[in-house]
Enzyme design. Structure first.
Site, PDB file in Angstrom:
ATOM      1  N   HIS A  12     -22.958  57.857 -12.182  1.00  0.00           N
ATOM      2  CA  HIS A  12     -23.492  58.668 -13.285  1.00  0.00           C
ATOM      3  C   HIS A  12     -22.465  58.802 -14.425  1.00  0.00           C
ATOM      4  CE1 HIS A  12     -22.146  62.274 -10.600  1.00  0.00           C
ATOM      5  NE2 HIS A  12     -21.151  61.927 -11.391  1.00  0.00           N
ATOM      6  N   HIS A  59     -19.900  68.975 -13.525  1.00  0.00           N
ATOM      7  CA  HIS A  59     -18.538  68.635 -13.964  1.00  0.00           C
ATOM      8  C   HIS A  59     -18.023  69.723 -14.897  1.00  0.00           C
ATOM      9  CE1 HIS A  59     -20.613  64.879 -12.927  1.00  0.00           C
ATOM     10  NE2 HIS A  59     -19.436  64.384 -12.612  1.00  0.00           N
ATOM     11  N   HIS A 193     -13.274  55.442  -8.455  1.00  0.00           N
ATOM     12  CA  HIS A 193     -12.654  55.738  -9.746  1.00  0.00           C
ATOM     13  C   HIS A 193     -11.687  56.897  -9.607  1.00  0.00           C
ATOM     14  CE1 HIS A 193     -16.059  58.572  -9.877  1.00  0.00           C
ATOM     15  NE2 HIS A 193     -15.713  59.067 -11.047  1.00  0.00           N
ATOM     16  N   GLU A 240     -16.940  61.411  -4.836  1.00  0.00           N
ATOM     17  CA  GLU A 240     -18.350  61.696  -5.173  1.00  0.00           C
ATOM     18  C   GLU A 240     -19.318  60.946  -4.257  1.00  0.00           C
ATOM     19  OE1 GLU A 240     -18.197  62.674  -9.959  1.00  0.00           O
ATOM     20  OE2 GLU A 240     -18.785  60.678  -9.355  1.00  0.00           O
TER      21      GLU A 240
HETATM   22 FE   LIG Z   1     -19.209  62.561 -11.617  1.00  0.00          FE
END
Ligand SMILES: [Fe+2]
Lengths: 279, 138
Positions: A12, A59, A193, A240
């Site tokens: 996302h 977030h 990431h 995540e």
């Molecule tokens: Fe995220």
């Protein structure tokens, strides 16, 4: 009766939303990312889900400062896209399904998952980017959404195994809802990431590939991945991926892989995407 | 305390501290950076972004963050702010306000130029090989 017909896993990345909103999706950097979703947009058009249970993490948008719930569920009628510091994305307000969400929330708590219930919240790229990727640029989202949020940022997040079991409990909750609903569940975020520190930019293709390989047929192996392994192998934000295990847990035995895509990079992130149909 | 091993996936604080170039955002960090993060989240409103841009010092005076955190904001030193409890999802509200892409903001922490960082990402990102353990166990 409501039934879960399919699961979707997808990154996302906020830059994907920015690329769409700024009209850059045909540029050479971005075109391969969006091409990976062409099949899925056509498939969604045929699948016509009524509701998507969309698993994502906030977030530092509506949560994370004053309150840090481990698992929460949105029970509102609608969710407004948030201003994350550059103005809100120009996408439709997300329509909820308050009655279905309330049923799931109650069922989960009775099933011993202590959900936090949100009656109002704004939603960030964690929700709107997957909607854009799967439904394209539309005047109105073609589904109603039940948001399920997970703390994946403030240590410790829930274990991957706990997430999988939450998915199983969501499936039980859906199956006991009397209305006839075609429901999909999406797990979002990842893949590898890292957005912080001198190790920023970490990408682990091998780890991501193994995760995609095992998701349908060997989730037991993925349930054993520890926080330490996620952080070390997939980067501090790659954790995540535990949210994909909620999706997988809700699908039950032997889902069928209909589509799979992997691309590096979108901004700082490895983009992963999979479409699974329930057996 | 039971002597039996913890069931299910566990973790060891020493293992987490052994990951190079990585700071774990904890409950204590969250508390420590609370005022810094209040400032960051305030930038989700256009009028606050305008006030911050018009006079950074006066705007920062509204928030009771530590002098070190305040200087980190003024310097846009994200590595330092993370060392002072900050988390990237809050901090990007500052770089978004500055009109920076997330990639540019994140790249500042990697000790390389923005162009070099972007090129590294296009080439497949930073390899985990050699980046798994400070002690060299992996
Ligand atoms: Fe995220």
């Amino acid at each position: 009766m409501a039934r879960i017909t399919a699961g979707v896993g997808t990154s996302h990345v906020p830059a994907i939303g920015a690329a769409i909103d700024l009209g850059k999706s045909a540029e050479p950097y971005w075109a391969p990312v969006f091409a990976g979703y062409d099949w899925s947009r056509a498939w969604e058009h045929e699948a016509k889900p009524d509701v998507v249970i969309l698993v994502f993490n906030d977030h530092a948008t509506s949560l994370m400062l004053e309150v840090v719930p481990t698992f929460d569920i949105g029970c509102a009628d609608s969710y407004t896209p948030a201003d994350e510091g550059w103005g809100a994305r120009p996408v439709p307000v997300v329509e909820g399904h308050a009655e279905f969400a309330a049923h799931i929330a109650e069922s989960l708590i009775i099933d011993e998952f202590d959900m936090t219930i949100l009656n109002e919240m704004e939603v960030d790229h964690g929700m709107t980017v997957p909607l854009s990727l799967l439904f394209g640029s539309v005047e109105r989202w073609p589904v109603r959404v039940v948001p399920v949020m997970v703390n994946v940022t403030q240590f410790p997040p829930p274990s991957g195994d706990r997430c999988y079991r939450l998915g199983e409990a969501i499936a039980r909750a859906v199956a006991s809802f009397p209305e006839d609903l075609n429901v999909q569940i999406w797990g979002t975020g990842g893949m590898s990431h890292q957005l912080q520190g001198p190790r920023a930019g970490l990408i682990n293709r091998e780890f991501d590939t193994a995760f995609l390989d095992r998701l349908a047929d060997d989730p037991a192996a993925l349930r054993k991945i520890t926080h330490y392994e996620y952080l070390r192998e997939a980067g501090s934000e790659g954790i995540e991926l535990i949210m994909w295990l909620i999706m997988r847990g809700a699908l039950g035995h032997d889902p069928v892989v209909r589509h799979r895509f992997y691309h590096v990079p979108a901004s700082n992130t490895a983009v992963g995407h999979i479409v699974l149909e329930a057996a | 305390m039971s002597d039996s091993p913890r069931p299910g996936p566990g973790y060891d604080a020493a293992d987490l501290a052994d990951i190079p170039g990585t700071t774990i955002f904890t409950t204590a960090s969250s508390r420590r950076a609370y005022q810094l993060h209040r400032f960051c989240m305030s930038l989700m409103k256009a009028e606050n972004r305008a006030a911050f841009k018009a006079d950074e010092g006066a705007y920062l005076d509204r928030f009771a963050m530590t002098p070190e955190q305040r200087q980190g904001v003024v310097d846009r030193d994200f590595n330092r702010l993370i060392g002072l409890g900050g988390n990237i999802y809050f901090l990007v509200k500052i770089s978004n306000t500055d009109g920076w892409s997330v990639q540019r903001a994140v790249g500042t922490m990697a000790g390389m130029s923005g162009d070099d960082y972007a090129a590294m990402m296009v080439a497949g990102g930073r390899s985990p090989v050699g980046n798994r353990s400070i002690k060299g166990a992996h």
